[in-house]
Write a protein that holds these residues in place. Structure first.
Motif, PDB file in Angstrom:
ATOM      1  N   GLU A 188       0.819  -1.128  -0.331  1.00 32.11           N
ATOM      2  CA  GLU A 188       0.276   0.311   0.334  1.00 32.11           C
ATOM      3  C   GLU A 188       0.553   1.353   0.122  1.00 32.11           C
ATOM      4  OE1 GLU A 188      -3.228   0.848  -0.531  1.00 32.11           O
ATOM      5  OE2 GLU A 188      -4.467  -1.478   0.133  1.00 32.11           O
ATOM      6  N   GLU A 189       1.872   0.983   1.046  1.00 29.72           N
ATOM      7  CA  GLU A 189       3.079   2.231   0.640  1.00 29.72           C
ATOM      8  C   GLU A 189       4.447   2.283   0.101  1.00 29.72           C
ATOM      9  OE1 GLU A 189       3.260   4.578   4.188  1.00 29.72           O
ATOM     10  OE2 GLU A 189       1.777   3.645   5.300  1.00 29.72           O
ATOM     11  N   LEU A 190       5.778   2.027   0.416  1.00 27.06           N
ATOM     12  CA  LEU A 190       7.029   1.192   0.020  1.00 27.06           C
ATOM     13  C   LEU A 190       6.979  -0.398   0.967  1.00 27.06           C
ATOM     14  CD1 LEU A 190       8.807   4.074  -0.089  1.00 27.06           C
ATOM     15  CD2 LEU A 190       6.985   3.031  -1.739  1.00 27.06           C
ATOM     16  N   SER A 191       7.492  -0.800   0.648  1.00 33.22           N
ATOM     17  CA  SER A 191       7.939  -2.321   1.375  1.00 33.22           C
ATOM     18  C   SER A 191       9.475  -2.176   1.431  1.00 33.22           C
ATOM     19  CB  SER A 191       7.485  -3.231  -0.163  1.00 33.22           C
ATOM     20  OG  SER A 191       6.320  -3.794  -0.515  1.00 33.22           O
ATOM     21  N   VAL A 192      10.000  -3.210   2.122  1.00 32.58           N
ATOM     22  CA  VAL A 192      11.548  -2.793   2.509  1.00 32.58           C
ATOM     23  C   VAL A 192      12.179  -3.952   1.848  1.00 32.58           C
ATOM     24  CG1 VAL A 192      12.976  -3.225   4.168  1.00 32.58           C
ATOM     25  CG2 VAL A 192      11.336  -1.864   4.336  1.00 32.58           C
ATOM     26  N   GLY A 193      13.235  -4.704   1.334  1.00 33.29           N
ATOM     27  CA  GLY A 193      13.480  -5.675   0.535  1.00 33.29           C
ATOM     28  C   GLY A 193      15.266  -5.304   1.180  1.00 33.29           C
ATOM     29  N   VAL A 194      15.826  -6.606   1.129  1.00 31.80           N
ATOM     30  CA  VAL A 194      17.447  -6.856   0.968  1.00 31.80           C
ATOM     31  C   VAL A 194      18.024  -7.459  -0.038  1.00 31.80           C
ATOM     32  CG1 VAL A 194      19.161  -8.113   2.852  1.00 31.80           C
ATOM     33  CG2 VAL A 194      17.097  -7.059   4.082  1.00 31.80           C
ATOM     34  N   LEU A 195      19.212  -6.304  -0.423  1.00 32.04           N
ATOM     35  CA  LEU A 195      20.033  -7.070  -1.497  1.00 32.04           C
ATOM     36  C   LEU A 195      21.381  -7.730  -0.952  1.00 32.04           C
ATOM     37  CD1 LEU A 195      19.369  -3.695  -3.124  1.00 32.04           C
ATOM     38  CD2 LEU A 195      18.706  -5.365  -3.645  1.00 32.04           C
ATOM     39  N   TYR A 196      21.483  -8.495  -1.399  1.00 30.69           N
ATOM     40  CA  TYR A 196      23.116  -9.566  -0.739  1.00 30.69           C
ATOM     41  C   TYR A 196      23.974  -9.321  -2.007  1.00 30.69           C
ATOM     42  CZ  TYR A 196      19.561 -11.451   2.274  1.00 30.69           C
ATOM     43  OH  TYR A 196      18.170 -11.454   2.710  1.00 30.69           O
ATOM     44  N   LYS A 197      25.442  -9.042  -1.349  1.00 35.10           N
ATOM     45  CA  LYS A 197      26.333  -9.312  -1.977  1.00 35.10           C
ATOM     46  C   LYS A 197      27.638  -9.257  -1.679  1.00 35.10           C
ATOM     47  CE  LYS A 197      27.088  -6.136  -5.591  1.00 35.10           C
ATOM     48  NZ  LYS A 197      27.083  -4.994  -6.689  1.00 35.10           N
ATOM     49  N   ASP A 198      27.887 -10.332  -1.391  1.00 31.20           N
ATOM     50  CA  ASP A 198      29.050 -10.991   0.020  1.00 31.20           C
ATOM     51  C   ASP A 198      28.537 -10.019   1.246  1.00 31.20           C
ATOM     52  OD1 ASP A 198      30.443 -12.070  -2.139  1.00 31.20           O
ATOM     53  OD2 ASP A 198      31.490 -10.046  -2.809  1.00 31.20           O
ATOM     54  N   ASP A 199      29.549  -9.923   1.735  1.00 38.07           N
ATOM     55  CA  ASP A 199      29.078  -9.221   2.859  1.00 38.07           C
ATOM     56  C   ASP A 199      29.081  -7.162   2.855  1.00 38.07           C
ATOM     57  OD1 ASP A 199      30.641 -11.204   4.467  1.00 38.07           O
ATOM     58  OD2 ASP A 199      32.401 -11.062   3.928  1.00 38.07           O
ATOM     59  N   ASP A 200      27.963  -7.448   1.752  1.00 40.86           N
ATOM     60  CA  ASP A 200      27.731  -5.822   1.553  1.00 40.86           C
ATOM     61  C   ASP A 200      26.266  -5.355   1.263  1.00 40.86           C
ATOM     62  OD1 ASP A 200      27.920  -2.980   1.318  1.00 40.86           O
ATOM     63  OD2 ASP A 200      28.480  -3.396  -1.105  1.00 40.86           O
ATOM     64  N   ASN A 201      25.287  -6.097   1.835  1.00 42.23           N
ATOM     65  CA  ASN A 201      23.724  -6.192   2.153  1.00 42.23           C
ATOM     66  C   ASN A 201      23.366  -4.731   2.367  1.00 42.23           C
ATOM     67  OD1 ASN A 201      24.298  -9.249   2.005  1.00 42.23           O
ATOM     68  ND2 ASN A 201      23.678  -9.520   3.612  1.00 42.23           N
ATOM     69  N   LYS A 202      22.482  -4.075   1.622  1.00 42.24           N
ATOM     70  CA  LYS A 202      21.898  -3.165   1.738  1.00 42.24           C
ATOM     71  C   LYS A 202      20.597  -3.069   1.471  1.00 42.24           C
ATOM     72  CE  LYS A 202      25.937  -0.574  -0.820  1.00 42.24           C
ATOM     73  NZ  LYS A 202      26.284   0.143  -1.565  1.00 42.24           N
ATOM     74  N   TYR A 203      19.629  -2.164   2.238  1.00 31.51           N
ATOM     75  CA  TYR A 203      18.548  -1.833   2.602  1.00 31.51           C
ATOM     76  C   TYR A 203      17.802  -1.179   1.409  1.00 31.51           C
ATOM     77  CZ  TYR A 203      19.204  -4.620   6.623  1.00 31.51           C
ATOM     78  OH  TYR A 203      19.398  -5.069   7.423  1.00 31.51           O
ATOM     79  N   CYS A 204      16.752  -1.577   0.667  1.00 29.10           N
ATOM     80  CA  CYS A 204      16.182  -0.506  -0.515  1.00 29.10           C
ATOM     81  C   CYS A 204      14.909  -0.796   0.009  1.00 29.10           C
ATOM     82  CB  CYS A 204      16.075  -1.859  -1.825  1.00 29.10           C
ATOM     83  SG  CYS A 204      15.892  -3.373  -1.941  1.00 29.10           S
ATOM     84  N   LEU A 205      13.723   0.200  -0.537  1.00 30.61           N
ATOM     85  CA  LEU A 205      12.438   0.674  -0.629  1.00 30.61           C
ATOM     86  C   LEU A 205      12.378   0.410  -1.601  1.00 30.61           C
ATOM     87  CD1 LEU A 205      12.319   3.371   2.512  1.00 30.61           C
ATOM     88  CD2 LEU A 205      11.478   1.085   2.671  1.00 30.61           C
TER      89      LEU A 205
END
Length: 462
Positions: free
Chosen positions: A83-100
């Motif tokens: 309904e608004e924004l969802s939160v995801g996690v992007l994986y790359k080795d030890d450099d994980n990041k969060y996205c909306l």
């Protein structure tokens, strides 16, 4: 795509299963653990880093989730809210990041790695591991209405409403008191207002040290859980087995109509079950019911699966089956050797329940029943890995050998686009990282965020 599947078990399979009917079964947040830092509330803080990927607003210039995820090894849905924004996690080795990202798969923000998102995105904000809230563009801020002494300990959408939980310590010569507050957004003023409040001077916390409670409750975001209907449980002291129950509707006119399943004990001790209302009163008949099983029960669609008896002389027995809140057996399953799905007891989703069973020789069977007690999918060999809701039904991922998987709906249709793919995350009756939105189930499959429609179409967002 999906195809029909032969769902009726052979006479041999049925005989194997039913020959064990008389056997008695002998088997007994929304956010992760993040250490909090007390925030400074003197000013709004911007996450400013050249490596942060800031996505502009509007329909033009937005990067899709698939384009963003192409630079990573995988992407998982963490906190959905389409309904608004969802939160995801992007994986790359030890450099994980969060996205909306939004319901169209457009990315609005990617973290620079210096902040972790610790809740879903509701009412224009989400919780971070820094103990502050964050807007859609990465701006950190302290919610209007909260004091400098409040510490945020939970943020989630409970029963359809976003609720922010805080705790603060009040010290005086007479003693210390920890005050818990549930906040909701005031749509008129756009500030947080008090929804419910309680403190450690209440009898539920008797015998506990308030300072220790405060220290424990502020050590992470996993200390308070919603049981549904505005009823919560918490373990105030890490070294105490005592669970405290509280209700945001306690004392209101509608509290008596709000119901939840209360469990106590377990983890190697006796597991007791009770149905309580919003005033934390136990319903008649549930005062002393002891489960004969040790797996996680649930009240879903007004029914509870249990195999139990009262803990008293001349005990009343409740054979394995689904019971209503008045302890009436609605579906008798005592003729089957019902097993948990991983650690979860059976429960109904949209009128269907997936059952895991064993025949007398230890061969695993599964099937799906309706709320009238009839089979929707007849028992057949296989082990259930996970069960997810869909619009009006459910999906069951099953395996014959723990290497090949089939995903089947409540009527026995197989989703061929998901063949040998597994719905990621929690094994058992799913909870957490999924959402049914606009007719599709959104979840993670083998490192990809997907939307699964009931007609078998699978849309890959990442």
């Amino acid at each position: 795509m999906r195809k029909s599947k032969q769902i009726i078990a052979t006479a041999v399979m049925a005989a194997l299963l039913l020959s064990g009917c008389a056997q008695e079964n002998k088997g007994a947040s929304e956010a992760g653990n993040n250490t909090q830092q007390t925030p400074s509330v003197s000013s709004t803080t911007q996450i400013a880093d050249s490596s942060a990927q800031m996505i502009e607003d509007g329909n033009s210039g937005l990067t899709t989730l698939a384009e963003t995820a192409a630079d990573y090894n995988g992407c998982s849905l963490l906190y959905p809210n389409f309904e608004e924004l969802s939160v995801g996690v992007l994986y790359k080795d030890d450099d994980n990041k969060y996205c909306l990202f939004d319901a169209n798969g457009n990315v609005r923000y990617v973290s620079d790695g210096g902040v972790s998102i610790a809740s879903g995105f509701y009412d224009g904000m989400c919780l971070t591991d820094l103990g502050m809230m964050m807007g859609a563009d990465g701006t950190l801020f302290w919610p209007h209405g909260l004091s400098d002494d409040d510490v945020i300990i939970r943020y989630a959408k409970d029963d359809g409403q976003a609720i922010l939980w805080t705790v603060r310590r009040e010290d005086s010569l007479d003693g210390t008191k920890a005050v818990f507050t549930a906040w909701v957004k005031d749509a008129t003023t756009d500030t947080e207002k008090v929804y419910a409040q309680f403190d450690t001077s209440q009898k539920e916390f008797e015998g506990m040290n308030a300072n220790d409670i405060y220290e424990n409750m502020t050590s992470g975001y996993d200390k308070i859980w919603n049981l549904g209907s505005g009823i919560y449980s918490m373990k105030p002291l890490s070294y105490s087995d005592k669970i405290v129950y509280e209700s945001v509707s306690k004392g209101t006119s509608g509290a008596g109509d709000k119901l939840a399943l209360k469990t106590s004990g377990g983890n190697g001790t006796i597991l007791y079950l009770a149905v309580i209302n919003g005033n934390l009163e136990t319903l008649p008949g549930w005062d002393n019911i002891m489960s004969r099983r040790s797996w996680t029960p649930a009240m879903s669609e007004g029914l509870i699966f249990m195999d139990a008896h009262t803990n008293e002389a001349n005990a009343i027995y409740y054979p394995a089956g689904f019971y209503d809140i008045n302890l009436n057996c609605v579906i008798d399953l005592s003729q089957y050797n019902i097993q948990p799905v991983t650690q979860d007891e059976p429960r109904f989703i949209n009128g269907y329940a997936a059952l895991q069973m064993l025949n007398p020789d230890g061969v695993a069977f599964w099937g799906v029943i309706r709320k009238d007690g009839t089979w929707s999918v007849e028992p057949q060999t296989g082990t259930i890995k996970s069960v997810y809701p869909t619009e009006g039904g459910l999906l069951v991922t099953v395996s014959q050998d723990d290497e090949s998987y089939e995903t089947i709906d409540q009527d026995g249709w197989e989703f061929t686009d998901l063949e040998n793919l597994t719905l990621s995350g929690y094994n058992g009756y799913s909870r957490g990282a999924y959402e049914v939105y606009n007719g599709k189930l959104y979840t993670t499959v083998n490192g990809k965020i997907v939307g699964i429609s009931s007609d078998g179409n699978v849309e890959f967002l990442s």
